[in-house]
Enzyme design. Structure first.
Site, PDB file in Angstrom:
ATOM      1  N   ASP A  16      31.348  -2.945 -45.188  1.00 36.29           N
ATOM      2  CA  ASP A  16      31.291  -1.670 -44.468  1.00 36.29           C
ATOM      3  C   ASP A  16      32.642  -1.349 -43.834  1.00 36.29           C
ATOM      4  O   ASP A  16      33.379  -2.245 -43.449  1.00 36.29           O
ATOM      5  CB  ASP A  16      30.201  -1.765 -43.380  1.00 36.29           C
ATOM      6  CG  ASP A  16      29.827  -0.401 -42.833  1.00 36.29           C
ATOM      7  OD1 ASP A  16      30.198   0.623 -43.447  1.00 36.29           O
ATOM      8  OD2 ASP A  16      29.154  -0.356 -41.781  1.00 36.29           O
ATOM      9  N   ASN A  64      23.793   5.804 -51.130  1.00 32.92           N
ATOM     10  CA  ASN A  64      25.170   6.279 -51.380  1.00 32.92           C
ATOM     11  C   ASN A  64      25.235   7.442 -52.372  1.00 32.92           C
ATOM     12  O   ASN A  64      26.228   8.170 -52.414  1.00 32.92           O
ATOM     13  CB  ASN A  64      26.069   5.135 -51.882  1.00 32.92           C
ATOM     14  CG  ASN A  64      26.499   4.178 -50.788  1.00 32.92           C
ATOM     15  OD1 ASN A  64      26.841   3.025 -51.063  1.00 32.92           O
ATOM     16  ND2 ASN A  64      26.493   4.621 -49.534  1.00 32.92           N
TER      17      ASN A  64
HETATM   18  C1  FPP Z   1      31.321   1.047 -47.131  1.00 28.56           C
HETATM   19  O1  FPP Z   1      32.339   1.802 -46.581  1.00 28.56           O
HETATM   20  C2  FPP Z   1      31.535   0.676 -48.497  1.00 28.56           C
HETATM   21  C3  FPP Z   1      30.981   1.267 -49.606  1.00 28.56           C
HETATM   22  C4  FPP Z   1      30.137   2.460 -49.570  1.00 28.56           C
HETATM   23  C5  FPP Z   1      31.165   0.768 -50.944  1.00 28.56           C
HETATM   24  C6  FPP Z   1      31.876  -0.535 -51.109  1.00 28.56           C
HETATM   25  C7  FPP Z   1      32.844  -0.390 -52.197  1.00 28.56           C
HETATM   26  C8  FPP Z   1      33.975  -1.109 -52.347  1.00 28.56           C
HETATM   27  C9  FPP Z   1      34.358  -2.206 -51.468  1.00 28.56           C
HETATM   28  C10 FPP Z   1      34.956  -0.834 -53.402  1.00 28.56           C
HETATM   29  C11 FPP Z   1      34.512  -0.947 -54.791  1.00 28.56           C
HETATM   30  C12 FPP Z   1      33.601  -2.045 -55.097  1.00 28.56           C
HETATM   31  C13 FPP Z   1      33.836  -2.970 -56.020  1.00 28.56           C
HETATM   32  C14 FPP Z   1      32.824  -4.000 -56.330  1.00 28.56           C
HETATM   33  C15 FPP Z   1      35.113  -2.998 -56.737  1.00 28.56           C
HETATM   34  P1  FPP Z   1      31.977   3.207 -45.966  1.00 28.56           P
HETATM   35  O2  FPP Z   1      32.518   4.230 -46.913  1.00 28.56           O
HETATM   36  O3  FPP Z   1      30.530   3.304 -45.679  1.00 28.56           O
HETATM   37  O4  FPP Z   1      32.813   3.174 -44.645  1.00 28.56           O
HETATM   38  P2  FPP Z   1      32.515   3.962 -43.292  1.00 28.56           P
HETATM   39  O5  FPP Z   1      31.205   3.436 -42.768  1.00 28.56           O
HETATM   40  O6  FPP Z   1      33.681   3.597 -42.421  1.00 28.56           O
HETATM   41  O7  FPP Z   1      32.467   5.422 -43.635  1.00 28.56           O
END
Ligand code: FPP
Length: 236
Positions: A16, A64
């Protein structure tokens, strides 16, 4: 390499904070995801180094899909690139790739790439990397319940025979041991529909850092926190 006697066999991570990491730097959100993919590479390597047998990453939740189309597209493109680039490493490092979630919702290109790499790495034994993609634990549990109900209605399963073991064997994680350690980055104290059945006995470690800043030493610290708790628990 640090000497760890009590390594969690299975670590699950809620990655996250990519968006906030980017915002802090005045960058678009996709840059946070790109940097987050670097953390994925480093943490996978660290798991191999320490001898963690299973690493499950919450890469894309069923919720998502509700994000803006451009962000969903950027995440899928990043995933495609990660898979294409990582395929060589998975072979070199003897890592098996698995995926859980509603994979039929993923773009065809991503599905094909996943299927190809999963087939190619099926016999690998050093570690299992499980990507949770379009994943939601409630959907997974409902799917298992529906399958059991269908069999019971057809007469091929006696309802009184259903126990926790049979139920677990119908989840997408069948055959994978339950996580010993669940890590969530960015300080949030929520489980967010991730592996609800499987984390029943997991130690939960919350780390304040955003996912793109979560690297090798942070992972080792989370494992050490697990070990401190585990030892206390063992001494009782
Ligand atoms: C949370 O950050 C993360 C995600 C929604 C997706 C995770 C994806 C990756 C780490 C990159 C790609 C994955 C792989 C396996 C290569 P957020 O966008 O919810 O952050 P925020 O809460 O600060 O908005």
């Amino acid at each position: 390499m640090p000497e760890f006697p009590d390594i969690p066999r299975h670590v699950a991570i809620i990655m996250d904070g990519n968006g906030r990491w980017a915002k802090e730097r005045g960058l678009p959100r996709r840059e946070g995801h790109r940097a987050g993919a670097e953390s994925v590479r480093e943490i996978t390597d660290t798991c191999i180094e320490l001898g963690v047998e299973y690493l499950t990453l919450y890469a894309f939740s069923s919720e998502n899909w509700n994000r803006p189309e451009a962000e969903v597209k950027a995440l899928m493109a990043l995933l495609d690139r990660f898979l294409a680039e990582k395929a060589k490493d998975l072979k070199r490092q003897n890592i098996r790739l698995l995926a859980i979630g509603q994979l039929d919702r993923l773009p065809e290109k991503t599905r094909k790439l996943l299927a190809k790499i999963m087939a190619e790495t099926a016999g690998h034994t050093a570690m299992t990397l499980v990507l949770a993609l379009s994943y939601g634990a409630r959907e997974e549990i409902v799917g298992a319940a529906r399958g059991l109900a269908t069999e019971a209605a057809a007469g091929s399963l006696d309802p009184s025979a259903i126990d926790a073991g049979i139920f677990a064997s119908r989840l997408q994680t069948a055959g994978i041991p339950d996580p010993d350690l669940l890590v969530r980055t960015s300080g949030e104290m929520r489980v967010s529909n991730f592996l609800l059945w499987q984390i029943s006995y997991a130690e939960i470690v919350i780390v304040r850092k955003f996912w793109p800043d979560f690297r090798r030493n942070d992972f080792i610290e989370a494992v050490q926190e697990y070990q401190r708790r585990h030892r206390r628990f063992g001494a009782l």
